[in-house]
Enzyme design. Sequence first.
Site, PDB file in Angstrom:
ATOM      1  N   LEU A  34       0.821  -1.213   0.000  1.00  0.00           N
ATOM      2  CA  LEU A  34       0.000   0.000   0.000  1.00  0.00           C
ATOM      3  C   LEU A  34       0.849   1.254   0.000  1.00  0.00           C
ATOM      4  O   LEU A  34       0.605   2.188  -0.763  1.00  0.00           O
ATOM      5  CB  LEU A  34      -0.895   0.016   1.236  1.00  0.00           C
ATOM      6  CG  LEU A  34      -2.159  -0.798   1.103  1.00  0.00           C
ATOM      7  CD1 LEU A  34      -2.919  -0.774   2.425  1.00  0.00           C
ATOM      8  CD2 LEU A  34      -3.026  -0.229  -0.004  1.00  0.00           C
ATOM      9  N   HIS A  49      -1.873  -9.812  18.108  1.00  0.00           N
ATOM     10  CA  HIS A  49      -3.293  -9.630  17.813  1.00  0.00           C
ATOM     11  C   HIS A  49      -4.133 -10.690  18.521  1.00  0.00           C
ATOM     12  O   HIS A  49      -3.824 -11.867  18.445  1.00  0.00           O
ATOM     13  CB  HIS A  49      -3.481  -9.726  16.295  1.00  0.00           C
ATOM     14  CG  HIS A  49      -4.803  -9.236  15.836  1.00  0.00           C
ATOM     15  ND1 HIS A  49      -5.982  -9.852  16.162  1.00  0.00           N
ATOM     16  CD2 HIS A  49      -5.139  -8.180  15.062  1.00  0.00           C
ATOM     17  CE1 HIS A  49      -6.982  -9.189  15.604  1.00  0.00           C
ATOM     18  NE2 HIS A  49      -6.495  -8.170  14.934  1.00  0.00           N
ATOM     19  N   ARG A  67      -6.240  -3.999  21.209  1.00  0.00           N
ATOM     20  CA  ARG A  67      -5.644  -5.319  21.003  1.00  0.00           C
ATOM     21  C   ARG A  67      -4.717  -5.758  22.123  1.00  0.00           C
ATOM     22  O   ARG A  67      -4.751  -6.914  22.536  1.00  0.00           O
ATOM     23  CB  ARG A  67      -4.843  -5.284  19.713  1.00  0.00           C
ATOM     24  CG  ARG A  67      -5.735  -5.108  18.543  1.00  0.00           C
ATOM     25  CD  ARG A  67      -4.975  -4.927  17.276  1.00  0.00           C
ATOM     26  NE  ARG A  67      -5.955  -4.863  16.198  1.00  0.00           N
ATOM     27  CZ  ARG A  67      -5.648  -4.655  14.932  1.00  0.00           C
ATOM     28  NH1 ARG A  67      -4.387  -4.496  14.586  1.00  0.00           N
ATOM     29  NH2 ARG A  67      -6.589  -4.623  14.017  1.00  0.00           N
ATOM     30  N   GLU A  83       4.491   0.467   7.125  1.00  0.00           N
ATOM     31  CA  GLU A  83       4.846  -0.269   8.338  1.00  0.00           C
ATOM     32  C   GLU A  83       6.359  -0.257   8.585  1.00  0.00           C
ATOM     33  O   GLU A  83       6.818  -0.483   9.701  1.00  0.00           O
ATOM     34  CB  GLU A  83       4.308  -1.715   8.247  1.00  0.00           C
ATOM     35  CG  GLU A  83       4.316  -2.437   9.582  1.00  0.00           C
ATOM     36  CD  GLU A  83       3.655  -3.809   9.566  1.00  0.00           C
ATOM     37  OE1 GLU A  83       2.821  -4.073   8.673  1.00  0.00           O
ATOM     38  OE2 GLU A  83       3.967  -4.617  10.469  1.00  0.00           O
ATOM     39  N   ARG A 130      -0.898  -0.174  17.943  1.00  0.00           N
ATOM     40  CA  ARG A 130      -1.669   0.372  16.832  1.00  0.00           C
ATOM     41  C   ARG A 130      -3.134  -0.002  16.972  1.00  0.00           C
ATOM     42  O   ARG A 130      -3.464  -1.122  17.321  1.00  0.00           O
ATOM     43  CB  ARG A 130      -1.138  -0.178  15.517  1.00  0.00           C
ATOM     44  CG  ARG A 130      -1.987   0.225  14.331  1.00  0.00           C
ATOM     45  CD  ARG A 130      -1.383  -0.217  13.020  1.00  0.00           C
ATOM     46  NE  ARG A 130      -1.463  -1.647  12.778  1.00  0.00           N
ATOM     47  CZ  ARG A 130      -2.570  -2.277  12.412  1.00  0.00           C
ATOM     48  NH1 ARG A 130      -3.711  -1.647  12.291  1.00  0.00           N
ATOM     49  NH2 ARG A 130      -2.544  -3.582  12.188  1.00  0.00           N
TER      50      ARG A 130
HETATM   51  C1  LIG Z   1      -3.760 -10.615   8.296  1.00  0.00           C
HETATM   52  C2  LIG Z   1      -3.629  -9.126   8.440  1.00  0.00           C
HETATM   53  C3  LIG Z   1      -4.752  -8.319   8.457  1.00  0.00           C
HETATM   54  C4  LIG Z   1      -4.629  -6.935   8.589  1.00  0.00           C
HETATM   55  N1  LIG Z   1      -5.761  -6.184   8.618  1.00  0.00           N
HETATM   56  C5  LIG Z   1      -5.649  -4.836   8.690  1.00  0.00           C
HETATM   57  C6  LIG Z   1      -6.817  -4.016   8.689  1.00  0.00           C
HETATM   58  O1  LIG Z   1      -7.940  -4.509   8.608  1.00  0.00           O
HETATM   59  N2  LIG Z   1      -6.672  -2.684   8.753  1.00  0.00           N
HETATM   60  C7  LIG Z   1      -5.432  -2.106   8.820  1.00  0.00           C
HETATM   61  O2  LIG Z   1      -5.370  -0.891   8.856  1.00  0.00           O
HETATM   62  N3  LIG Z   1      -4.316  -2.863   8.830  1.00  0.00           N
HETATM   63  C8  LIG Z   1      -4.391  -4.205   8.769  1.00  0.00           C
HETATM   64  N4  LIG Z   1      -3.244  -4.971   8.783  1.00  0.00           N
HETATM   65  C9  LIG Z   1      -1.929  -4.324   8.750  1.00  0.00           C
HETATM   66  C10 LIG Z   1      -1.602  -3.828   7.336  1.00  0.00           C
HETATM   67  O3  LIG Z   1      -2.087  -4.743   6.389  1.00  0.00           O
HETATM   68  C11 LIG Z   1      -0.116  -3.652   7.095  1.00  0.00           C
HETATM   69  O4  LIG Z   1       0.461  -2.985   8.152  1.00  0.00           O
HETATM   70  C12 LIG Z   1       0.121  -2.835   5.842  1.00  0.00           C
HETATM   71  O5  LIG Z   1      -0.601  -3.362   4.769  1.00  0.00           O
HETATM   72  C13 LIG Z   1       1.583  -2.731   5.497  1.00  0.00           C
HETATM   73  O6  LIG Z   1       1.712  -2.095   4.245  1.00  0.00           O
HETATM   74  P1  LIG Z   1       3.121  -1.709   3.672  1.00  0.00           P
HETATM   75  O7  LIG Z   1       2.849  -1.097   2.342  1.00  0.00           O
HETATM   76  O8  LIG Z   1       3.850  -0.901   4.664  1.00  0.00           O
HETATM   77  O9  LIG Z   1       3.922  -3.073   3.509  1.00  0.00           O
HETATM   78  P2  LIG Z   1       3.635  -4.425   2.713  1.00  0.00           P
HETATM   79  O10 LIG Z   1       2.264  -4.540   2.224  1.00  0.00           O
HETATM   80  O11 LIG Z   1       4.182  -5.515   3.565  1.00  0.00           O
HETATM   81  O12 LIG Z   1       4.522  -4.301   1.406  1.00  0.00           O
HETATM   82  C14 LIG Z   1       5.890  -4.505   1.410  1.00  0.00           C
HETATM   83  C15 LIG Z   1       6.394  -4.423  -0.005  1.00  0.00           C
HETATM   84  O13 LIG Z   1       7.795  -4.362   0.037  1.00  0.00           O
HETATM   85  C16 LIG Z   1       8.366  -5.313  -0.829  1.00  0.00           C
HETATM   86  N5  LIG Z   1       9.664  -5.628  -0.253  1.00  0.00           N
HETATM   87  C17 LIG Z   1       9.984  -5.886   1.044  1.00  0.00           C
HETATM   88  N6  LIG Z   1      11.299  -6.070   1.185  1.00  0.00           N
HETATM   89  C18 LIG Z   1      11.829  -5.916  -0.038  1.00  0.00           C
HETATM   90  C19 LIG Z   1      13.155  -5.999  -0.538  1.00  0.00           C
HETATM   91  N7  LIG Z   1      14.189  -6.258   0.254  1.00  0.00           N
HETATM   92  N8  LIG Z   1      13.349  -5.810  -1.861  1.00  0.00           N
HETATM   93  C20 LIG Z   1      12.282  -5.545  -2.692  1.00  0.00           C
HETATM   94  N9  LIG Z   1      11.026  -5.451  -2.254  1.00  0.00           N
HETATM   95  C21 LIG Z   1      10.803  -5.636  -0.955  1.00  0.00           C
HETATM   96  C22 LIG Z   1       7.358  -6.400  -0.955  1.00  0.00           C
HETATM   97  O14 LIG Z   1       7.519  -7.090  -2.162  1.00  0.00           O
HETATM   98  C23 LIG Z   1       6.067  -5.588  -0.912  1.00  0.00           C
HETATM   99  O15 LIG Z   1       5.794  -5.096  -2.197  1.00  0.00           O
HETATM  100  C24 LIG Z   1      -3.357  -6.353   8.687  1.00  0.00           C
HETATM  101  C25 LIG Z   1      -2.238  -7.158   8.674  1.00  0.00           C
HETATM  102  C26 LIG Z   1      -2.360  -8.550   8.598  1.00  0.00           C
HETATM  103  C27 LIG Z   1      -1.169  -9.400   8.751  1.00  0.00           C
END
Ligand SMILES: Cc1cc2nc3c(=O)[nH]c(=O)nc-3n(C[C@H](O)[C@H](O)[C@H](O)COP(=O)(O)OP(=O)(O)OC[C@H]3O[C@@H](n4cnc5c(N)ncnc54)[C@H](O)[C@@H]3O)c2cc1C
Lengths: 252, 645
Positions: free
Chosen positions: B50, B273, B337, B432, B442
């Site tokens: 995201l 959680h 939580r 994150e 959170r």
């Molecule tokens: C089961 C579950 C349910 C959840 N439900 C909710 C909810 O209802 N509401 C809410 O607000 N939050 C929720 N969360 C939390 C939320 O989903 C995450 O905190 C959030 O989506 C993280 O987004 P991000 O873009 O920071 O990272 P991520 O979505 O983890 O994306 C990481 C990206 O980085 C890339 N990447 C990582 N390391 C490397 C590397 N070394 N080289 C190249 N690419 C790399 C990956 O390929 C990916 O594209 C939930 C989490 C879980 C586990």
Amino acid sequence: MDLALKIWRQAGPDTPGEFATYIVREVSEEASFLEMLDQLNEDLNNQGEEPIAFDHDCREGICGMCGVMINGDPHGPQSGTATCQLHMRKFKNGDTITVEPWRASAFPVIKDLVVDRSPFDRIIEAGGFISINTGAAPDANIISVPKEAADSAMNAAACIGCGACVAACPNSAANLFTAAKMQHLNLLPQGQPERWTRAVAMVETMEEYFGSCTNHGECEAACPKNISIDFIAWMNRDYVKAQFKNVAKASQ
Amino acid sequence: MDNEQGTSVLTSGEPTGPIENRWDNHRFATKLVNPANKRKYEIIVVGTGLAGASAAATLGELGYNVKAFSYHDSARRAHSIAAQGGINAAKNYPNDGDSIHRLFYDTIKGGDYRSRESNVYRLAQVSNEIIDQTTAQGVPFAREYGGLLDNRSFGGAQVSRTFYARGQTGQQLLLGAYQALARQISAGTVEFHNRSEMLEVVVKDGRAVGIVVRDLTTGEITSHSAHAVVLATGGYSNVFFLSTNAMACNATAIWRAHRKGAYFANPCYTQIHPTCIPVSDEFQSKLTLMSESLRNDGRIWVPLDPDDSRPPNDIPEDERDFYLERQYPAFGNLVPRDVASRAAMRMIDQNRGVGPLKNGVYLDFHSAIERLGKHTIEERYSNLFEMYERITDENPYEVPMRIYPAPHYTMGGLWVDYNLMTSVPGLYAIGEANFSDHGANRLGASALMQGLADGYFVLPYTIGQYLSDYLNTDPVPIEDEAFTDAEDVVRERNERFLSIGGTRSVDHFHRELGKVMIEHCGLARSREGLEKAITEIQTIRNEFWSDLKVLGTSDNLNQSLERAGRVADFLELAELMCRDALDREESCGGHFRVEHQTEDGEALRDDENFAFVSAWEWTGVGSPPVRHTEPLKFEYVALSQRSYK
Ligand SMILES: Cc1cc2nc3c(=O)[nH]c(=O)nc-3n(C[C@H](O)[C@H](O)[C@H](O)COP(=O)(O)OP(=O)(O)OC[C@H]3O[C@@H](n4cnc5c(N)ncnc54)[C@H](O)[C@@H]3O)c2cc1C
Ligand code: FES
């Protein structure tokens, strides 16, 4: 339970592959199909044989990363279930299970059970979006959407892009995938301005990579999200209409 | 085990003045890059979840040259896709008294007063724009019969401010961001590299100038240079091995950045959680979350009698202990939580757990089904109920679910200033991966909000401040020693993994590490346990480097090799988490030190001595890290003991 696995092994995209047979013992009924493969991989590693490569990530049936042919069926025997959500209680002691990668010329094998599904991205890049720049949006509740339309759009949008529809299709067509995204957007008021250009761009890009649909319906049966084949009919309708609409628009 | 402390006090660069005007004033004071000059800049975005997809798409729209990288096969995938419950915003559509100020207040309080006020206020302000933006993109949020957007309430909030798309909110928001990104890829402003893992951040003269990447299918190592680098690589809950995170989630990107000088803030703030499906056997590879939204309609209980072995439906109502409703009458089943998880842990510790391994508590929908009808419950949760049934073979419409706490989210991450820049100039962290807005805990539905706030609305503005100083300068060429040295490090490390030739798999070490972490750095932490954990982690790390067995080669797809690098980094991060937990002599949010609790077992903060962010500086493997601090000021929310009673 103890199982025999006939698994496709292929070292790389340009090397020929073949089936290898392995025995896995004491698999728990509670284990998922992928956990069973983990167990086999642990054994292989211990024995000095390279583990089997397979794609997976969420293991919750939502990311669309996993997907293999299990005894000839995409994602295996349980309907509406992705490979990672399939549990070993669906099998019994002594079974032989055949595991292969998706077979489609648009999805070349990278290694073992891992295939390249990037043509799906090309279809989305062609028009699977609504053109709106960040910051330009009006208040969300200015756009009112009938609940039925929102629900239908959501039914289409639930596609996880795993590729099972293509793997199931005798022609390796990607109509269910393409229709699901197109109809998600075309059903919503926000999607109307680009509806007709989207229809043409997505269909034509799809046809560059994939075979044509002859209404077998295997895709719907294989879809882990039970996406309805009706969306394909709607896509066809939009595509035909678009031929006239786009000409009309251009001549204005 | 003392750490060298307090060598510097960090400044966040946050604006002053009335909190409502800070973001506005800051944007006005920030240097702009004029539209014609934007195409002269190269920006690297690592990660397309995201946060990363929304940032890359928006930067592309603005005219920057963006290169985005993900180890996934497509930007449509990322851990973000698994988010179920929803996303918060202060729209106040239901007219139930919500406001930007209330969302701000709830987030500060929910985070147990360990976050930065200015950041959280900005987050609450832009939350509304996120809903506008994503709705316009076609994200199919749930609607009411009148055609307008529906809201629900979510753990820790007394208003209904959560927008949702069935149980698939993260999926729909990610696909929205992915589609916006796809549009920029086809417009040529963003170049996307799939199946490409970043393995080093390249720093020259103290600035981030690029990255080194391994193509996961061919093994090719390449360098990429840019004016700025953005890490959007997610959280590190998989340090616990079993967690609700996707299997591939890892800390490598932020850990490699940490080793290059980026401070790591509050590593011990992790969220466990409360509503996950309990572990069922030793081969289990991950834990599955049952969305928190279930707590809106489900009631949590255990039998009053620990020896009660009757099936749940045979236990009469007056022999059930609805312990959350009993202990927290005001919030009941909707307590935050950390509070819900610790309460469940206390029940299990008292041997009152349920299920074959006595490792769960019941989440019961019986009275909701009676009150609202099965149809309504189906409409709200059918996909979750199906998922539960597929995994456990039990039907939750008839038998109460069994749930247990599991590692889920990491509030800690790279330290960033108000502009989301790390302590290394030119290196940013969003989503994150940074530590910014959630303090020590959170709230539900706030991670999606923060990831998209950072990506769509904050970073694209704030990055201009740094870039404007580098107008008409070229990025450092990849032939520079800074790049070639970093490439060598990557190659040598991979060769080392392959040449150890030991006897145990990567997963073996990961599991061992996870056991230590969950036992000593999980729901409850003690000085004794943490000290023991540090020694055990060091032992596992030594064994890893001498007894690891990775087969195959580095010139093609080798998933064991990929995991080896990630676990090697977890083995270092884990130690830092324990050191931070040891250093923070208080309990706050998800960090619960058994030595610091109130009489009735609630977290006891020490505001006098610990109202600060700990930002750790790397000094080498096994060498004590240096702690820097950022004091937290509370001008708009009065510090008080959180109470949900
Ligand atoms: C089961 C579950 C349910 C959840 N439900 C909710 C909810 O209802 N509401 C809410 O607000 N939050 C929720 N969360 C939390 C939320 O989903 C995450 O905190 C959030 O989506 C993280 O987004 P991000 O873009 O920071 O990272 P991520 O979505 O983890 O994306 C990481 C990206 O980085 C890339 N990447 C990582 N390391 C490397 C590397 N070394 N080289 C190249 N690419 C790399 C990956 O390929 C990916 O594209 C939930 C989490 C879980 C586990
Ligand atoms: S691993 Fe994500 S859908 Fe199967």
